[in-house]
Design an enzyme around this catalytic site. Structure first.
Site, mmCIF file in Angstrom:
data_model
loop_
_atom_site.group_PDB
_atom_site.id
_atom_site.type_symbol
_atom_site.label_atom_id
_atom_site.label_comp_id
_atom_site.label_asym_id
_atom_site.label_seq_id
_atom_site.Cartn_x
_atom_site.Cartn_y
_atom_site.Cartn_z
ATOM 1 N N PRO A 85 0.813 -1.225 0.000
ATOM 2 C CA PRO A 85 0.000 0.000 0.000
ATOM 3 C C PRO A 85 0.841 1.267 0.000
ATOM 4 O O PRO A 85 0.379 2.333 -0.348
ATOM 5 C CB PRO A 85 -0.831 -0.112 1.285
ATOM 6 C CG PRO A 85 -0.197 -1.165 2.094
ATOM 7 C CD PRO A 85 0.569 -2.059 1.175
ATOM 8 N N GLU A 101 1.903 -7.404 8.609
ATOM 9 C CA GLU A 101 2.225 -5.969 8.504
ATOM 10 C C GLU A 101 3.255 -5.697 7.415
ATOM 11 O O GLU A 101 3.677 -4.555 7.241
ATOM 12 C CB GLU A 101 2.778 -5.486 9.864
ATOM 13 C CG GLU A 101 1.802 -5.641 11.021
ATOM 14 C CD GLU A 101 0.468 -4.970 10.737
ATOM 15 O OE1 GLU A 101 -0.580 -5.629 10.883
ATOM 16 O OE2 GLU A 101 0.480 -3.787 10.319
ATOM 17 N N ARG A 143 -1.901 -8.563 -20.839
ATOM 18 C CA ARG A 143 -2.677 -8.190 -22.011
ATOM 19 C C ARG A 143 -1.913 -7.221 -22.916
ATOM 20 O O ARG A 143 -2.302 -6.980 -24.060
ATOM 21 C CB ARG A 143 -4.022 -7.608 -21.619
ATOM 22 C CG ARG A 143 -3.962 -6.308 -20.855
ATOM 23 C CD ARG A 143 -5.303 -5.943 -20.304
ATOM 24 N NE ARG A 143 -6.312 -5.833 -21.325
ATOM 25 C CZ ARG A 143 -6.468 -4.767 -22.122
ATOM 26 N NH1 ARG A 143 -5.630 -3.751 -22.023
ATOM 27 N NH2 ARG A 143 -7.419 -4.728 -23.021
ATOM 28 N N ASP A 188 -9.296 1.044 -24.785
ATOM 29 C CA ASP A 188 -9.219 0.857 -23.337
ATOM 30 C C ASP A 188 -9.211 2.218 -22.649
ATOM 31 O O ASP A 188 -8.597 3.156 -23.141
ATOM 32 C CB ASP A 188 -7.885 0.165 -22.968
ATOM 33 C CG ASP A 188 -7.933 -1.323 -23.247
ATOM 34 O OD1 ASP A 188 -9.030 -1.816 -23.593
ATOM 35 O OD2 ASP A 188 -6.893 -1.972 -23.131
HETATM 36 N N1 LIG Z 1 -4.022 -2.783 1.482
HETATM 37 C C1 LIG Z 1 -3.364 -2.724 0.246
HETATM 38 C C2 LIG Z 1 -3.698 -1.700 -0.638
HETATM 39 C C3 LIG Z 1 -3.062 -1.616 -1.862
HETATM 40 C C4 LIG Z 1 -2.099 -2.571 -2.214
HETATM 41 N N2 LIG Z 1 -1.390 -2.655 -3.398
HETATM 42 C C5 LIG Z 1 -0.548 -3.660 -3.449
HETATM 43 S S1 LIG Z 1 -0.577 -4.605 -2.023
HETATM 44 C C6 LIG Z 1 -1.772 -3.594 -1.317
HETATM 45 C C7 LIG Z 1 -2.409 -3.689 -0.071
#
Ligand SMILES: Nc1ccc2ncsc2c1
Length: 248
Positions: A90, A117, A159, A174
């Protein structure tokens, strides 16, 4: 392209055996290997996590299994070559069509989706001494792990590989693909029957007038973008302006 995925949930990657990616693998356009991180653990519980230094909630993925897994993956690849390490997190850079294009140009990707985590930071730092590393986020929401992000990224990248999409036209319209509709969201689409539950298809689409149809589709795409992604409108306007400037 070769793709390796190291995960504690190999079964989560089963969708890579079907549909577009599955067909590309069957045709030999894509070589995908999914590895169970626990194959590089040696205790009876096959432990991959431990409590965080400095305290705090949750658990952190231990460095040893990851280090040995990456050693093994690199050892199984083409001699003298290293993959680009794609770390789903994230806190990574946003995954965009542009980044998908960039990664589609690499010969070998290794994905390391984490749980808990996250992965001990030293794994990423050590990997970066021997291969390119890119940390990537698919969006701002809470997920239990990175496996679903791998599915998203692998499909978006696969793709774009030559020959994977049968109808080259499919790229053109797209959302986010380069071209006249670049940066605009896709507008509404229709197919037979011409009337369904009292709802008809817009007359312009039945007119056979391709100029009018193309204009209507641009208008619909712009309206949809304005409604759902006003942030993209500015980018599109600049792109259209820039294109006019370059053609002037
Ligand atoms: N929680 C979360 C949000 C986005 C993301 N992108 C790759 S792993 C991940 C995990």
């Amino acid at each position: 392209m070769r793709i390796d995925v190291v995960t504690i949930f190999p079964e989560y990657l089963e969708p890579l055996n079907i549909s577009l990616v599955g067909k590309a693998r069957a045709r030999g356009q894509l070589d995908v290997h999914v590895h169970d991180l626990r194959d590089w653990t040696y205790d009876v519980h096959r432990t991959v996590d431990d409590s965080p230094y400095g305290g705090g909630p949750g658990m952190v993925m231990k460095p040893e299994p990851w280090g040995e897994a990456l050693d093994a993956v690199i050892g199984k690849g083409p001699a003298g070559e290293v993959p680009t390490l794609v770390v789903p997190t994230p806190s990574g850079r946003p995954f965009t069509q542009e980044l998908a294009q960039e990664l589609a140009g690499r010969p070998w990707l290794t994905f390391t989706p984490a749980r808990y985590e996250g992965i001990d930071r030293r794994v990423i730092e050590e990997a970066a001494t021997r291969m390119p590393v890119v940390e990537v986020s698919i969006g701002d929401y809470v997920l239990a792990g990175g496996e679903v992000a791998v599915l998203v990224m692998v499909e978006a990248i696969a793709r774009l590989l030559p020959g994977v999409l049968g109808n080259a036209e499919s790229h053109r319209d797209d959302s986010f693909a380069p071209g006249a509709m670049a940066d605009l969201l896709e507008g509404p689409v229709y197919t037979k029957p011409a009337e369904w539950r009292g709802r008809t298809v817009p007359d312009v689409l039945l007119s056979g007038n391709h100029g009018r149809i193309a204009r209507w589709r641009r208008e619909q795409a712009f309206a949809r973008t304005l409604a759902n992604r006003p942030d993209l409108v500015a980018r599109w306007q600049y792109g259209a302006f820039d294109k006019k400037e370059r053609e002037a």
